[in-house]
Design a protein around this motif. Structure first.
Motif, PDB file in Angstrom:
ATOM      1  N   UNK A  66      12.911  15.951 -17.282  1.00 36.42           N
ATOM      2  CA  UNK A  66      13.932  15.429 -18.188  1.00 36.42           C
ATOM      3  C   UNK A  66      14.749  16.573 -18.776  1.00 36.42           C
ATOM      4  N   UNK A  67      16.002  16.297 -19.068  1.00 34.74           N
ATOM      5  CA  UNK A  67      16.855  17.267 -19.744  1.00 34.74           C
ATOM      6  C   UNK A  67      16.324  17.503 -21.154  1.00 34.74           C
ATOM      7  N   UNK A  68      16.589  18.664 -21.725  1.00 37.15           N
ATOM      8  CA  UNK A  68      16.142  18.926 -23.107  1.00 37.15           C
ATOM      9  C   UNK A  68      16.701  17.922 -24.116  1.00 37.15           C
ATOM     10  N   UNK A  69      17.923  17.424 -23.880  1.00 36.19           N
ATOM     11  CA  UNK A  69      18.502  16.416 -24.787  1.00 36.19           C
ATOM     12  C   UNK A  69      17.695  15.123 -24.753  1.00 36.19           C
ATOM     13  N   UNK A  70      17.315  14.699 -23.544  1.00 35.50           N
ATOM     14  CA  UNK A  70      16.529  13.474 -23.411  1.00 35.50           C
ATOM     15  C   UNK A  70      15.134  13.660 -23.982  1.00 35.50           C
ATOM     16  N   UNK A  71      14.571  14.848 -23.846  1.00 36.77           N
ATOM     17  CA  UNK A  71      13.264  15.122 -24.436  1.00 36.77           C
ATOM     18  C   UNK A  71      13.335  15.022 -25.957  1.00 36.77           C
ATOM     19  N   UNK A  72      14.415  15.536 -26.553  1.00 32.72           N
ATOM     20  CA  UNK A  72      14.605  15.440 -27.997  1.00 32.72           C
ATOM     21  C   UNK A  72      14.746  13.980 -28.413  1.00 32.72           C
ATOM     22  N   UNK A  87      13.495  11.340 -26.830  1.00 31.14           N
ATOM     23  CA  UNK A  87      12.163  10.738 -26.727  1.00 31.14           C
ATOM     24  C   UNK A  87      11.293  11.138 -27.911  1.00 31.14           C
ATOM     25  N   UNK A  88      11.391  12.390 -28.320  1.00 32.59           N
ATOM     26  CA  UNK A  88      10.580  12.873 -29.438  1.00 32.59           C
ATOM     27  C   UNK A  88      10.943  12.133 -30.719  1.00 32.59           C
ATOM     28  N   UNK A  89      12.230  11.884 -30.932  1.00 31.55           N
ATOM     29  CA  UNK A  89      12.668  11.165 -32.132  1.00 31.55           C
ATOM     30  C   UNK A  89      12.156   9.721 -32.132  1.00 31.55           C
ATOM     31  N   UNK A  90      12.193   9.075 -30.997  1.00 34.77           N
ATOM     32  CA  UNK A  90      11.673   7.705 -30.898  1.00 34.77           C
ATOM     33  C   UNK A  90      10.168   7.693 -31.152  1.00 34.77           C
ATOM     34  N   UNK A  91       9.466   8.646 -30.546  1.00 40.59           N
ATOM     35  CA  UNK A  91       8.010   8.677 -30.688  1.00 40.59           C
ATOM     36  C   UNK A  91       7.571   9.061 -32.092  1.00 40.59           C
ATOM     37  N   UNK A  92       8.384   9.826 -32.816  1.00 40.61           N
ATOM     38  CA  UNK A  92       8.067  10.134 -34.216  1.00 40.61           C
ATOM     39  C   UNK A  92       8.028   8.853 -35.043  1.00 40.61           C
ATOM     40  N   UNK A  93       8.916   7.949 -34.727  1.00 41.13           N
ATOM     41  CA  UNK A  93       8.956   6.682 -35.457  1.00 41.13           C
ATOM     42  C   UNK A  93       7.867   5.725 -34.991  1.00 41.13           C
ATOM     43  N   UNK A  94       7.563   5.764 -33.697  1.00 36.08           N
ATOM     44  CA  UNK A  94       6.534   4.875 -33.164  1.00 36.08           C
ATOM     45  C   UNK A  94       5.129   5.271 -33.619  1.00 36.08           C
ATOM     46  N   UNK A  95       4.909   6.542 -33.864  1.00 37.16           N
ATOM     47  CA  UNK A  95       3.571   7.016 -34.213  1.00 37.16           C
ATOM     48  C   UNK A  95       3.132   6.480 -35.580  1.00 37.16           C
ATOM     49  N   UNK A  96       4.081   6.035 -36.386  1.00 37.96           N
ATOM     50  CA  UNK A  96       3.757   5.502 -37.705  1.00 37.96           C
ATOM     51  C   UNK A  96       2.914   4.245 -37.681  1.00 37.96           C
ATOM     52  N   UNK A  97       2.859   3.559 -36.550  1.00 37.28           N
ATOM     53  CA  UNK A  97       2.065   2.337 -36.500  1.00 37.28           C
ATOM     54  C   UNK A  97       0.624   2.582 -36.078  1.00 37.28           C
ATOM     55  N   UNK A  98       0.313   3.768 -35.593  1.00 29.75           N
ATOM     56  CA  UNK A  98      -1.058   4.048 -35.152  1.00 29.75           C
ATOM     57  C   UNK A  98      -2.090   3.931 -36.270  1.00 29.75           C
ATOM     58  N   UNK A  99      -1.787   4.352 -37.511  1.00 30.01           N
ATOM     59  CA  UNK A  99      -2.771   4.154 -38.587  1.00 30.01           C
ATOM     60  C   UNK A  99      -3.110   2.686 -38.840  1.00 30.01           C
ATOM     61  N   UNK A 100      -2.179   1.789 -38.514  1.00 26.16           N
ATOM     62  CA  UNK A 100      -2.460   0.355 -38.669  1.00 26.16           C
ATOM     63  C   UNK A 100      -3.603  -0.048 -37.735  1.00 26.16           C
ATOM     64  N   UNK A 101      -3.535   0.408 -36.492  1.00 21.47           N
ATOM     65  CA  UNK A 101      -4.603   0.075 -35.548  1.00 21.47           C
ATOM     66  C   UNK A 101      -5.914   0.730 -35.958  1.00 21.47           C
ATOM     67  N   UNK A 102      -5.830   1.928 -36.519  1.00 19.20           N
ATOM     68  CA  UNK A 102      -7.033   2.601 -36.997  1.00 19.20           C
ATOM     69  C   UNK A 102      -7.690   1.845 -38.131  1.00 19.20           C
ATOM     70  N   UNK A 103      -6.876   1.328 -39.045  1.00 15.88           N
ATOM     71  CA  UNK A 103      -7.455   0.580 -40.165  1.00 15.88           C
ATOM     72  C   UNK A 103      -7.939  -0.802 -39.730  1.00 15.88           C
ATOM     73  N   UNK A 104      -7.375  -1.358 -38.665  1.00 16.33           N
ATOM     74  CA  UNK A 104      -7.883  -2.627 -38.155  1.00 16.33           C
ATOM     75  C   UNK A 104      -9.261  -2.451 -37.515  1.00 16.33           C
ATOM     76  N   UNK A 105      -9.516  -1.257 -37.021  1.00 13.36           N
ATOM     77  CA  UNK A 105     -10.800  -1.012 -36.359  1.00 13.36           C
ATOM     78  C   UNK A 105     -11.963  -0.875 -37.325  1.00 13.36           C
TER      79      UNK A 105
END
Length: 156
Positions: free
Chosen positions: A96-102, A104-122
């Protein structure tokens, strides 16, 4: 002389059996509000259903005007739900181009916020260990746990 016992309907067993994992599996898909961390919708299915297919089946459960951040497994979501973002997928033997990697990183920064929800459900052991109850009741039990989680979240 020993008698052979055969299950009456082997097709019932096959509905949730995954030949790849050699076990009976189920999928639960959650839609979580980004800022409040509340669980908005849950969809459950047997293992043979692809994640995107499960999303298409339960499209009516998505709140109006919701903006969806999904992972790379939901390629083609734009045709079904235009108010969504996906990370770019690298093509075979291409980087991937560096622009596309950036991007993707911005999208994943926002998506990672939901992982603690799954952790607390466990903390509900029924979700963190092997599910040994009836498969038909999985959606009901998951909805009850999500309701308890949302209630605890509203008390804070």
């Amino acid at each position: 002389m020993p008698q052979k016992f055969q299950y009456k309907d082997p097709k019932k067993q096959k509905k949730s059996y995954s030949g790849k994992k050699k076990t009976h599996t189920y999928k639960v898909q959650a839609i979580i509000h980004y800022k409040t961390q509340q669980i908005l919708s849950l969809c459950s299915s047997r293992s043979t259903v692809h994640d995107f297919e499960l999303f298409k089946r339960n499209l009516k459960q998505i709140p109006l005007g919701a903006f969806i951040l999904a992972d790379k497994g939901y390629q083609g979501i734009y045709t079904v739900y235009s108010n969504s973002l996906l990370p770019f997928k690298a093509k075979r033997r291409c980087k991937l181009d560096p622009e596309l990697k950036r991007y993707n990183r911005e999208i994943n920064k926002r998506r990672i916020g939901i992982e603690p929800v799954f952790g607390s459900l466990k903390k509900f052991k029924i979700l963190s260990e092997r599910y040994r109850n009836r498969g038909k009741r999985l959606g009901l039990r998951f909805n009850l746990i999500a309701g308890i989680y949302n209630f605890e979240l509203s008390k804070k």
